[in-house]
Design an enzyme around this catalytic site. Structure first.
Site, PDB file in Angstrom:
ATOM      1  N   ASP A 271       1.776  -1.725 -13.830  1.00  0.00           N
ATOM      2  CA  ASP A 271       0.738  -0.965 -14.790  1.00  0.00           C
ATOM      3  C   ASP A 271       0.878   0.603 -14.168  1.00  0.00           C
ATOM      4  OD1 ASP A 271       0.261  -2.707 -16.625  1.00  0.00           O
ATOM      5  OD2 ASP A 271      -2.147  -2.697 -16.225  1.00  0.00           O
TER       6      ASP A 271
ATOM      7  N   ASP B  14       0.989  -1.117  -0.194  1.00  0.00           N
ATOM      8  CA  ASP B  14      -0.002  -0.131   0.059  1.00  0.00           C
ATOM      9  C   ASP B  14       0.854   1.312   0.136  1.00  0.00           C
ATOM     10  OD1 ASP B  14       0.697  -1.280   2.469  1.00  0.00           O
ATOM     11  OD2 ASP B  14      -0.887  -0.148   3.503  1.00  0.00           O
TER      12      ASP B  14
ATOM     13  N   ASP C 150       1.376  -7.354 -10.742  1.00  0.00           N
ATOM     14  CA  ASP C 150       0.423  -6.905 -11.838  1.00  0.00           C
ATOM     15  C   ASP C 150      -0.113  -5.532 -11.667  1.00  0.00           C
ATOM     16  OD1 ASP C 150      -1.293  -7.353 -13.987  1.00  0.00           O
ATOM     17  OD2 ASP C 150      -2.386  -8.572 -12.859  1.00  0.00           O
TER      18      ASP C 150
END
Ligand code: NAD
Length: 359
Positions: A254, A226, A250
């Site tokens: 991005d 986080d 993943d």
């Protein structure tokens, strides 16, 4: 030629054949200049393979890839195949290829090129100079752990289950790839986990910490996922190499990629323990612009550069391809996706010619 490499080309679908043709021409030219030769073999994957054989990953394609030194893929998929059953979809071919080659490490650089700083949605002072690499574990973690599925309970209510699992050896092998990538870069590695909540992450942190003894030249730090997400947006320049598991990787890869603001510029590499690696742009097959000479071939060319650096250990060829990309951008050449005022709008082919000129 003093060295000769066998490359399997997977042009795939959509803009794939257009952009891979550019990469092949610049590879040939840079190779000739540095006495490195290539034998290229084309094979079918994705929609093109479905049309020809009914199978998104024909056995001959996997064989050809296994028998080569590296695999250069463009992109697969398109509207035409979107409604086929899952096992016949183009993406199933790509997943099968990654599994078939045992590719457990995914390397995704996110670098802000000075010429394209304004393509980012973040402020110039935040992103100028960003140059990082996300190393994501690709074949383990919650995407593959057992048990998984949707099960009916005794009351008839359904429960969905996935399991996040990593073994020591899985963590060690991705850890080694990441430490070695950090050594080739500026020697800083940040491991991202959720060790404050997840046991699997505690094991991850323990193993990565243990491994760091073998790499005294790499400075290791840890972040909870986080916080890592916040830091990526708040102060991305603090990162050099990041290593993380499949799910966190993943998402974070991005987010990191989008700091650059231009999907047509992003390459990637997937590596296994031995055997050929797979090198491909992050973007898809862009069916909306396929066959119109509008595609940006630079992510494909930068993927070829990654192939030379990480797959074939020919950093000089990689340097040359990257320098050519830099030069065409300096000279103001832009495809539509990265176009801005005062620049010269070109198509895929003309961008390819400009690259050859730069070389
Ligand atoms: P996409 O990346 O293909 O396209 C998204 C947008 O970016 C489109 O507007 C497209 O025109 C543009 N774009 C992408 N690459 C570009 C380039 N090199 N130059 C200029 N513009 C570019 O993603 P999508 O539209 O979500 O998916 C299209 C197809 O690609 C789908 O079938 C999807 O499954 C597939 N796909 C494949 C891969 C892969 O091969 N690894 C990855 C993602 C999506």
């Amino acid at each position: 030629m003093s060295k000769q490499y066998r490359i399997t080309l997977l042009p795939g679908d959509g803009i794939g054949p257009e952009i891979i043709a550019v990469a092949v021409s610049v590879l040939k030219q840079a190779g000739e200049q540095l006495n490195v030769g290539f034998t290229f073999t084309e094979a079918l994957l994705g929609g093109a393979a479905i049309d020809a054989t009914g199978n998104p990953l024909p056995e001959e394609t996997l064989e050809a890839c296994r028998n080569s030194d590296a695999v250069l893929l463009a992109a697969i998929g398109g509207y035409k195949w979107d409604n086929l059953p899952r096992h016949q979809r183009p993406e199933t071919g790509l997943l099968g290829l990654r599994a078939g080659l045992g590719l457990f490490a995914n390397l995704r650089p996110a670098k802000i090129l000075p010429q394209l700083v304004d393509a980012s949605s973040l402020k110039r002072e935040v992103v100028e100079g960003v140059d990082m690499m996300v190393v994501r574990e690709l074949t383990g973690g919650i995407y593959f752990g057992q048990p998984k599925g949707i099960f009916a309970t005794e009351t008839g209510e359904k429960r969905g289950v996935n399991t996040m699992v990593y073994s020591e050896s899985e963590i060690d092998r991705i850890g080694r790839v990441a430490f070695e990538a950090a050594q080739k870069r500026s020697g800083k590695l940040c491991s991202v986990d959720k060790a404050n909540v997840l046991d699997v992450s505690q094991l991850w942190r323990d193993r990565i910490t243990l491994l760091s003894d073998e790499y005294p030249d790499v400075e290791l730090s840890h972040l909870y996922v986080d916080n890592a997400a916040m830091q990526l947006i708040r102060a991305p320049k603090q990162f050099d190499t990041i290593v993380t598991g499949n799910l966190f990787g993943d998402i974070l890869s991005d987010a990191a990629a989008m700091l650059t603001g231009s999907i047509g510029m992003l390459p990637s590499a997937s590596l296994g323990a031995s055997g050929p690696g797979l090198f491909e742009p992050v973007h898809g097959s862009a069916p909306d612009i396929a066959g119109q000479d509008k595609a940006n071939p630079l992510a494909q060319v930068l993927s070829a550069a990654m192939m030379m650096r990480y797959g074939l250990n020919e950093p000089e060829v990689a340097d040359r391809l990257e320098a050519a990309v830099d030069q065409v951008l300096d000279a103001g050449y832009r495809t539509g996706d990265i176009m801005s005022e005062g620049m010269k709008l070109v198509g895929c082919q003309e961008m390819g010619e400009a690259l050859l000129q730069a070389l």
